[in-house]
Design a protein around this motif. Structure first.
Motif, PDB file in Angstrom:
ATOM      1  N   VAL A 181       3.618   2.848   2.913  1.00 40.90           N
ATOM      2  CA  VAL A 181       2.588   1.927   2.514  1.00 40.90           C
ATOM      3  C   VAL A 181       2.518   0.110   3.586  1.00 40.90           C
ATOM      4  N   PRO A 182       1.838   0.039   4.413  1.00 40.76           N
ATOM      5  CA  PRO A 182       1.815  -0.717   5.497  1.00 40.76           C
ATOM      6  C   PRO A 182       1.684  -2.130   4.640  1.00 40.76           C
ATOM      7  N   ILE A 183       2.040  -3.067   5.178  1.00 39.58           N
ATOM      8  CA  ILE A 183       2.035  -4.449   4.881  1.00 39.58           C
ATOM      9  C   ILE A 183       0.691  -4.637   5.667  1.00 39.58           C
ATOM     10  N   ALA A 184      -0.362  -5.486   4.440  1.00 42.49           N
ATOM     11  CA  ALA A 184      -1.339  -5.861   5.337  1.00 42.49           C
ATOM     12  C   ALA A 184      -2.523  -6.077   3.731  1.00 42.49           C
ATOM     13  N   ARG A 185      -3.475  -7.382   4.244  1.00 41.41           N
ATOM     14  CA  ARG A 185      -4.408  -7.830   3.798  1.00 41.41           C
ATOM     15  C   ARG A 185      -4.530  -7.371   2.326  1.00 41.41           C
ATOM     16  N   ASP A 186      -4.861  -5.825   2.678  1.00 38.64           N
ATOM     17  CA  ASP A 186      -5.267  -4.942   1.399  1.00 38.64           C
ATOM     18  C   ASP A 186      -5.373  -3.423   2.376  1.00 38.64           C
ATOM     19  N   VAL A 187      -4.579  -2.090   1.794  1.00 40.57           N
ATOM     20  CA  VAL A 187      -4.204  -1.086   1.386  1.00 40.57           C
ATOM     21  C   VAL A 187      -4.919  -0.435   0.542  1.00 40.57           C
ATOM     22  N   ASP A 188      -5.813   0.181   1.377  1.00 40.06           N
ATOM     23  CA  ASP A 188      -6.598   2.037  -0.078  1.00 40.06           C
ATOM     24  C   ASP A 188      -6.086   2.992   1.223  1.00 40.06           C
ATOM     25  N   CYS A 189      -5.719   3.678  -0.143  1.00 37.26           N
ATOM     26  CA  CYS A 189      -6.206   5.246  -0.200  1.00 37.26           C
ATOM     27  C   CYS A 189      -6.786   5.801   0.687  1.00 37.26           C
ATOM     28  N   SER A 238     -12.564   5.379  -1.329  1.00 39.77           N
ATOM     29  CA  SER A 238     -14.178   4.506  -0.944  1.00 39.77           C
ATOM     30  C   SER A 238     -13.967   2.991  -1.229  1.00 39.77           C
ATOM     31  N   GLY A 239     -12.073   2.673  -0.451  1.00 35.61           N
ATOM     32  CA  GLY A 239     -11.553   1.252  -0.367  1.00 35.61           C
ATOM     33  C   GLY A 239     -12.231   1.211   1.015  1.00 35.61           C
ATOM     34  N   ASP A 240     -12.494   0.091   1.655  1.00 36.30           N
ATOM     35  CA  ASP A 240     -12.399  -0.562   2.723  1.00 36.30           C
ATOM     36  C   ASP A 240     -11.435  -0.610   3.753  1.00 36.30           C
ATOM     37  N   GLY A 241     -10.222  -1.001   3.481  1.00 34.56           N
ATOM     38  CA  GLY A 241      -8.959  -1.411   4.451  1.00 34.56           C
ATOM     39  C   GLY A 241      -9.027  -2.554   4.078  1.00 34.56           C
ATOM     40  N   PRO A 242      -7.930  -3.321   5.189  1.00 36.21           N
ATOM     41  CA  PRO A 242      -7.977  -2.997   6.616  1.00 36.21           C
ATOM     42  C   PRO A 242      -7.321  -1.692   7.082  1.00 36.21           C
ATOM     43  N   ALA A 243      -6.902  -1.771   6.445  1.00 40.71           N
ATOM     44  CA  ALA A 243      -5.133  -0.713   6.141  1.00 40.71           C
ATOM     45  C   ALA A 243      -5.235   0.888   5.081  1.00 40.71           C
ATOM     46  N   TYR A 244      -4.726   1.735   5.414  1.00 39.86           N
ATOM     47  CA  TYR A 244      -4.802   3.150   4.749  1.00 39.86           C
ATOM     48  C   TYR A 244      -3.513   3.411   4.366  1.00 39.86           C
ATOM     49  N   ASP A 267       2.498  -2.803  -8.619  1.00 39.78           N
ATOM     50  CA  ASP A 267       1.192  -1.699  -7.291  1.00 39.78           C
ATOM     51  C   ASP A 267       0.331  -3.191  -6.332  1.00 39.78           C
ATOM     52  N   VAL A 268       1.468  -3.728  -5.526  1.00 40.17           N
ATOM     53  CA  VAL A 268      -0.085  -4.737  -5.371  1.00 40.17           C
ATOM     54  C   VAL A 268      -1.381  -4.614  -4.362  1.00 40.17           C
ATOM     55  N   TYR A 269      -1.494  -3.474  -4.209  1.00 39.51           N
ATOM     56  CA  TYR A 269      -2.314  -2.735  -4.038  1.00 39.51           C
ATOM     57  C   TYR A 269      -3.126  -2.011  -4.546  1.00 39.51           C
ATOM     58  N   ASP A 270      -3.438  -1.707  -6.159  1.00 39.93           N
ATOM     59  CA  ASP A 270      -4.032  -0.913  -7.425  1.00 39.93           C
ATOM     60  C   ASP A 270      -3.993  -0.406  -6.648  1.00 39.93           C
ATOM     61  N   GLY A 315      11.211   0.951  24.140  1.00 40.01           N
ATOM     62  CA  GLY A 315      10.218   1.052  22.869  1.00 40.01           C
ATOM     63  C   GLY A 315       8.881   0.578  23.036  1.00 40.01           C
ATOM     64  N   THR A 316       7.578   0.712  22.572  1.00 38.89           N
ATOM     65  CA  THR A 316       6.514  -0.446  22.653  1.00 38.89           C
ATOM     66  C   THR A 316       5.240   0.409  21.637  1.00 38.89           C
ATOM     67  N   LYS A 317       5.781   0.994  21.005  1.00 34.31           N
ATOM     68  CA  LYS A 317       5.634   1.281  19.845  1.00 34.31           C
ATOM     69  C   LYS A 317       5.696   0.387  18.613  1.00 34.31           C
ATOM     70  N   PRO A 318       4.412  -0.048  18.003  1.00 36.95           N
ATOM     71  CA  PRO A 318       4.656  -1.436  16.585  1.00 36.95           C
ATOM     72  C   PRO A 318       5.630  -0.786  16.091  1.00 36.95           C
ATOM     73  N   ALA A 319       6.384  -1.495  15.237  1.00 34.86           N
ATOM     74  CA  ALA A 319       7.292  -0.940  14.707  1.00 34.86           C
ATOM     75  C   ALA A 319       6.733  -0.524  13.081  1.00 34.86           C
ATOM     76  N   ARG A 320       6.684  -0.221  12.380  1.00 32.67           N
ATOM     77  CA  ARG A 320       6.104  -0.032  10.823  1.00 32.67           C
ATOM     78  C   ARG A 320       7.110  -1.251  10.498  1.00 32.67           C
ATOM     79  N   ARG A 321       5.566  -2.016   9.715  1.00 33.67           N
ATOM     80  CA  ARG A 321       6.459  -2.449   8.554  1.00 33.67           C
ATOM     81  C   ARG A 321       5.818  -2.155   7.046  1.00 33.67           C
ATOM     82  N   CYS A 322       6.833  -1.677   6.350  1.00 28.75           N
ATOM     83  CA  CYS A 322       6.684  -0.848   4.862  1.00 28.75           C
ATOM     84  C   CYS A 322       7.053  -2.278   3.526  1.00 28.75           C
TER      85      CYS A 322
END
Length: 194
Positions: free
Chosen positions: A150-158, A162-168, A179-182, A135-142
């Motif tokens: 819901v990915p783990i990132a600095r910020d997650v938006d729907c 209107s959010g600017d991510g970087p993850a959605y 609800d850490v990402y509101d 396998g080469t696909k990056p493992a999803r971290r939820c």
């Protein structure tokens, strides 16, 4: 002179064949082929010629054909698979050992093997390589605060908002912790439901 003649005659009788006596008084007869020397040992002329030592028999040499069956190991090929998560592996094809037959000419001398020569090698079955997908696909971290991933990132938006991510994240997703990402703006426990 009359006395001298009997002595000479006696000596002459002793010199003639058949006139000798053994010490025990028995008369002996010397044959013309008796060449025993005065010492009692046979003379060189009377000894029989020495026979040469009997030649050792030559050991027999035999040749025969011997066949041996050997396995041919298969090799393993690894291929990248983007459909599998990184670090996972899966066997895509099982390996199969090959088979070959070796024919030898074996030489034996006197019952002992003295030589072996390969005369033919025949492949009865070719080996089949084993294929392993890596396998080469990056493992999803939820994030464990949400059901669904819901990915783990600095910020997650729907996604689509209107959010600017970087993850959605595409919703709806259920909030099961904080609800850490509101993402649940209306507080109904369902995030990204619009």
């Amino acid at each position: 002179m009359g006395r001298l003649f009997p002595v000479i005659a006696g000596i002459g009788a002793m010199l003639t064949l058949g006139a000798c006596t053994e010490p025990n008084g028995e008369p002996t007869t010397a044959s013309p082929t008796d060449t025993t020397a005065a010492s009692g040992t046979p003379s060189a002329a009377s000894r029989s010629p020495t026979t040469s030592a009997a030649a050792e028999p030559t050991p027999s040499v035999a040749k025969r054909t011997v066949t041996r069956t050997r396995t041919i190991p298969y090799r393993t090929i690894k291929v990248n698979d983007p459909g599998l998560a990184k670090g996972e592996t899966r066997v895509k094809r099982r390996g199969v050992t090959g088979l070959k037959v070796l024919t030898y000419e074996v030489t034996s001398t006197g019952g002992t093997v003295t030589g072996r020569r390969l005369v033919r090698e025949e492949i009865r079955r070719k080996p089949v390589a084993r294929i392993i997908a890596v396998g080469t696909k990056p493992a999803r971290r939820c994030d464990p605060n949400y059901s669904g991933c819901v990915p783990i990132a600095r910020d997650v938006d729907c996604a689509g908002g209107s959010g600017d991510g970087p993850a959605y994240v595409s919703g709806p997703v259920r909030v099961i912790g904080s609800d850490v990402y509101d993402l649940d703006r209306d507080g109904d426990g369902i995030a990204c439901d619009r």
